[in-house]
Enzyme design. Sequence first.
Site, mmCIF file in Angstrom:
data_model
loop_
_atom_site.group_PDB
_atom_site.id
_atom_site.type_symbol
_atom_site.label_atom_id
_atom_site.label_comp_id
_atom_site.label_asym_id
_atom_site.label_seq_id
_atom_site.Cartn_x
_atom_site.Cartn_y
_atom_site.Cartn_z
ATOM 1 N N TYR A 118 -12.340 -33.880 -7.250
ATOM 2 C CA TYR A 118 -12.961 -32.997 -8.231
ATOM 3 C C TYR A 118 -12.622 -33.396 -9.669
ATOM 4 O O TYR A 118 -12.203 -32.554 -10.471
ATOM 5 C CB TYR A 118 -12.563 -31.540 -7.948
ATOM 6 C CG TYR A 118 -13.135 -31.047 -6.645
ATOM 7 C CD1 TYR A 118 -14.445 -30.609 -6.560
ATOM 8 C CD2 TYR A 118 -12.371 -31.063 -5.478
ATOM 9 C CE1 TYR A 118 -14.992 -30.185 -5.359
ATOM 10 C CE2 TYR A 118 -12.908 -30.634 -4.266
ATOM 11 C CZ TYR A 118 -14.215 -30.196 -4.215
ATOM 12 O OH TYR A 118 -14.744 -29.782 -3.033
ATOM 13 N N ASP B 105 -11.334 -19.522 10.864
ATOM 14 C CA ASP B 105 -10.871 -20.725 10.173
ATOM 15 C C ASP B 105 -9.440 -20.474 9.706
ATOM 16 O O ASP B 105 -9.209 -19.884 8.653
ATOM 17 C CB ASP B 105 -11.806 -21.009 8.999
ATOM 18 C CG ASP B 105 -11.393 -22.234 8.185
ATOM 19 O OD1 ASP B 105 -10.291 -22.765 8.423
ATOM 20 O OD2 ASP B 105 -12.174 -22.644 7.307
ATOM 21 N N LYS C 61 -4.340 -28.801 8.179
ATOM 22 C CA LYS C 61 -3.373 -28.796 7.092
ATOM 23 C C LYS C 61 -1.931 -28.909 7.574
ATOM 24 O O LYS C 61 -1.407 -30.001 7.713
ATOM 25 C CB LYS C 61 -3.570 -27.554 6.213
ATOM 26 C CG LYS C 61 -4.804 -27.638 5.301
ATOM 27 C CD LYS C 61 -4.802 -26.556 4.278
ATOM 28 C CE LYS C 61 -6.040 -26.575 3.388
ATOM 29 N NZ LYS C 61 -6.156 -27.750 2.538
#
Length: 429
Positions: free
Chosen positions: A14, A242, A271
Amino acid sequence: MDLTFDRQHIWHPYTSTLTPLTCYPVSHAQGVHLYLDDDTPLIDGMSSWWAAIHGYNHPELTQAAHRQLDKMAHVMFGGITHQPAIEVCQRLLKLSPPNLQHIFLADSGSVAVEVSLKMALQYWQAKGEPRAKFLTLRHGYHGDTFAAMSVTDPENSMHRLYKGFLPEHLFADSPQIGFWQNWQEHDIDDFRSKLIEHHKQIAAVILEPIVQGAGGMRIYHPEFLRQVRALCDEYGVLLILDEIATGFGRTGKLFACQHADVEPDIMCVGKALTGGYMTLAATLTSKQVADTVCSGEAQCFMHGPTFMGNPLACAVAAASLALIEQGSWQTQVAQIEAQFAARLPTFHAYPNVKDTRWLGAIGVIETQRPVNMEVIQALFVKLGVWIRPFGRLIYLMPPYISAPEHIAALLDAVAVALQTPDCFQSIDQ
């Protein structure tokens, strides 16, 4: 390090190639500290995007990686299995909601979400009732790949630029009642109405349980999730949770869905699965869903990544889950939460603070004005901490092994930033 080369050629997450942000050169890491190449230590408040829950260079995880590297780093998973995959799946099933009995190992969180959506689609195809829609929540985030983006808020997220290219799904209003507030029945109204109206077209509901992560760091009431589960049961719709950001103790429960005492039909994890060492994720589902998927036209689940079940990643993940099983995380996370609960409310004294919230080892400061990333990052580094805010959110997700003095240093640095006007964009920007 050749930082000039980095700035000219390497595209970081980003960021713009026209105006690249400053990148800080890290040479090594140990415990809760990142070390710059001049040996300056930074207390890590981010767990490397929420993954390094045990801290860095943990001896048991490092030893697991070394042992496996001496045997084989990778082997295809098609037609082959190996002990690291078996062990990590055994440990994962032992920790997960008991209805989940089948595990598909994936490469990353985004891929785990893609897999979950494909499972739901194949499930309904196999039942002879093809369904193409998913119902999710506004302010959610599920990853950067195309199917994952399609169930990420199209208006309020980093993916709004792709609107028109992505499949269009159904978005209900996100919960407004916070975790610590009194439940209000109207909070579920929009979700209920959309599910009732469209349930015959909906393959599954997908949402982040209790904590909406990168879409806004919102922490909502467990009753919302309980009612979502009940509504999915009532109208015959699968529920995908999720847990990529929330799994493995981050919220004070092993999985965030346990705050509501619900079980999903499909669950995504990632993660922290490997303690931040390797990229690995998994999608778990019930025997009923798995068997239905495999009874359809294809007679199998149609997905198979090249690096699925990577032995090196599985070996480290098994060691990480073994640490989780020891249970120290419970005391560690509770201690971090207590510090957040004591300190974060005091930040409301600063004019630029709009809200503070916390749960487990998650602390969030929502500001009135967006941060000036370049300035605030430089200040944090000067103060000896690594905190990576975005938009109007300064948040902390430190490693569980962080001592009280580490959390205090992180919070002190945030307090300094909140009193530094240059750290925030002006109103007219």
